[in-house]
Design an enzyme around this catalytic site. Sequence first.
Site, PDB file in Angstrom:
ATOM      1  N   TRP A  25     -58.589  42.461 -18.195  1.00 53.59           N
ATOM      2  CA  TRP A  25     -59.775  43.191 -18.712  1.00 53.59           C
ATOM      3  C   TRP A  25     -60.873  43.267 -17.600  1.00 53.59           C
ATOM      4  O   TRP A  25     -61.496  42.123 -17.132  1.00 53.59           O
ATOM      5  CB  TRP A  25     -60.253  42.734 -20.048  1.00 53.59           C
ATOM      6  CG  TRP A  25     -61.334  43.865 -20.624  1.00 53.59           C
ATOM      7  CD1 TRP A  25     -62.578  43.744 -20.386  1.00 53.59           C
ATOM      8  CD2 TRP A  25     -60.912  45.038 -21.266  1.00 53.59           C
ATOM      9  NE1 TRP A  25     -63.112  44.796 -21.156  1.00 53.59           N
ATOM     10  CE2 TRP A  25     -62.129  45.689 -21.634  1.00 53.59           C
ATOM     11  CE3 TRP A  25     -59.589  45.485 -21.796  1.00 53.59           C
ATOM     12  CZ2 TRP A  25     -62.133  46.729 -22.395  1.00 53.59           C
ATOM     13  CZ3 TRP A  25     -59.595  46.663 -22.490  1.00 53.59           C
ATOM     14  CH2 TRP A  25     -60.716  47.342 -22.656  1.00 53.59           C
ATOM     15  N   GLU A  58     -59.027  35.063 -24.185  1.00 58.06           N
ATOM     16  CA  GLU A  58     -57.887  34.308 -23.831  1.00 58.06           C
ATOM     17  C   GLU A  58     -58.132  33.459 -22.783  1.00 58.06           C
ATOM     18  O   GLU A  58     -57.042  32.391 -22.599  1.00 58.06           O
ATOM     19  CB  GLU A  58     -56.803  35.231 -23.540  1.00 58.06           C
ATOM     20  CG  GLU A  58     -56.716  36.165 -24.714  1.00 58.06           C
ATOM     21  CD  GLU A  58     -57.280  37.385 -25.011  1.00 58.06           C
ATOM     22  OE1 GLU A  58     -57.325  37.718 -26.258  1.00 58.06           O
ATOM     23  OE2 GLU A  58     -58.069  37.972 -23.998  1.00 58.06           O
ATOM     24  N   VAL A  81     -67.767  40.327 -18.614  1.00 57.46           N
ATOM     25  CA  VAL A  81     -68.091  41.015 -19.908  1.00 57.46           C
ATOM     26  C   VAL A  81     -69.334  41.843 -19.854  1.00 57.46           C
ATOM     27  O   VAL A  81     -70.144  41.317 -19.359  1.00 57.46           O
ATOM     28  CB  VAL A  81     -68.130  39.657 -21.145  1.00 57.46           C
ATOM     29  CG1 VAL A  81     -68.494  40.605 -22.467  1.00 57.46           C
ATOM     30  CG2 VAL A  81     -67.043  38.809 -21.130  1.00 57.46           C
ATOM     31  N   THR A  86     -72.264  47.534 -28.955  1.00 62.52           N
ATOM     32  CA  THR A  86     -72.072  46.794 -30.428  1.00 62.52           C
ATOM     33  C   THR A  86     -72.216  45.337 -30.261  1.00 62.52           C
ATOM     34  O   THR A  86     -72.308  44.785 -28.915  1.00 62.52           O
ATOM     35  CB  THR A  86     -70.538  46.698 -30.697  1.00 62.52           C
ATOM     36  OG1 THR A  86     -69.690  46.302 -29.608  1.00 62.52           O
ATOM     37  CG2 THR A  86     -70.331  48.643 -30.720  1.00 62.52           C
ATOM     38  N   HIS A  88     -69.782  42.860 -30.190  1.00 65.84           N
ATOM     39  CA  HIS A  88     -68.681  42.452 -29.332  1.00 65.84           C
ATOM     40  C   HIS A  88     -69.376  41.479 -28.225  1.00 65.84           C
ATOM     41  O   HIS A  88     -68.565  40.501 -28.141  1.00 65.84           O
ATOM     42  CB  HIS A  88     -67.791  43.729 -29.226  1.00 65.84           C
ATOM     43  CG  HIS A  88     -66.625  43.253 -28.694  1.00 65.84           C
ATOM     44  ND1 HIS A  88     -65.581  42.519 -29.471  1.00 65.84           N
ATOM     45  CD2 HIS A  88     -66.124  43.276 -27.281  1.00 65.84           C
ATOM     46  CE1 HIS A  88     -64.690  42.180 -28.740  1.00 65.84           C
ATOM     47  NE2 HIS A  88     -64.879  42.659 -27.383  1.00 65.84           N
ATOM     48  N   PHE A 113     -66.370  27.662 -14.523  1.00 64.15           N
ATOM     49  CA  PHE A 113     -66.957  28.909 -15.305  1.00 64.15           C
ATOM     50  C   PHE A 113     -67.371  30.025 -14.224  1.00 64.15           C
ATOM     51  O   PHE A 113     -68.340  29.940 -13.942  1.00 64.15           O
ATOM     52  CB  PHE A 113     -67.821  28.637 -16.247  1.00 64.15           C
ATOM     53  CG  PHE A 113     -68.320  29.755 -17.147  1.00 64.15           C
ATOM     54  CD1 PHE A 113     -67.635  29.767 -18.445  1.00 64.15           C
ATOM     55  CD2 PHE A 113     -69.353  30.494 -17.084  1.00 64.15           C
ATOM     56  CE1 PHE A 113     -67.605  30.750 -19.237  1.00 64.15           C
ATOM     57  CE2 PHE A 113     -69.549  31.442 -18.008  1.00 64.15           C
ATOM     58  CZ  PHE A 113     -68.742  31.514 -19.227  1.00 64.15           C
ATOM     59  N   ARG A 127     -72.263  40.556  -8.055  1.00 63.75           N
ATOM     60  CA  ARG A 127     -72.013  39.099  -8.239  1.00 63.75           C
ATOM     61  C   ARG A 127     -70.630  38.731  -7.800  1.00 63.75           C
ATOM     62  O   ARG A 127     -70.531  37.468  -8.319  1.00 63.75           O
ATOM     63  CB  ARG A 127     -72.595  38.682  -9.678  1.00 63.75           C
ATOM     64  CG  ARG A 127     -74.083  38.952  -9.732  1.00 63.75           C
ATOM     65  CD  ARG A 127     -74.544  38.367 -10.909  1.00 63.75           C
ATOM     66  NE  ARG A 127     -74.722  36.997 -10.871  1.00 63.75           N
ATOM     67  CZ  ARG A 127     -74.188  35.964 -11.832  1.00 63.75           C
ATOM     68  NH1 ARG A 127     -73.823  36.835 -13.065  1.00 63.75           N
ATOM     69  NH2 ARG A 127     -73.781  35.122 -11.728  1.00 63.75           N
TER      70      ARG A 127
END
Length: 148
Positions: A25, A58, A81, A86, A88, A113, A127
């Site tokens: 994604w 995931e 992300v 929303t 989410h 991370f 970034r």
Amino acid sequence: MSQHLPQTPAPKIEDARVAILAAEWNGHINEQMVAQAQEYFDANGVEYATYHVPGAVELTFGASQLIEASEFDAVIVFGTVIRGGTPHFDYVCMSVTQGITALNADCDIPVIFGVLTVDREQDALDRVSKGRECAEAAVKMIAFKRSI
């Protein structure tokens, strides 16, 4: 006022193997970070293997499986992300952050991370150098663990 220590260069390490795990994604962003990490490892003689999972949530499971394989000295997770209209965004960010934090607390290899949590796509594109930063962090953490 906070003070920061100067950034130290990553040490040279031998016989290290790193797993790079990226979410599909927002892959057009994540793959730029992956490429930067791979370029860094190629230039510094660090062996790596690259894997993919569907999305940011995931990443925790994928990293857990890579840790259990006992073939790697570190795992880097890359995801992006982007805030939407929303809640989410908040749930995904919380899930992946808590998941990776738990792995770092409970497992014996570092998980780096490399998840961008941003308001706009352009913020993430600005970034993508995080790929190199995460590769350097992996090398530093492998050296840290070996020094103990």
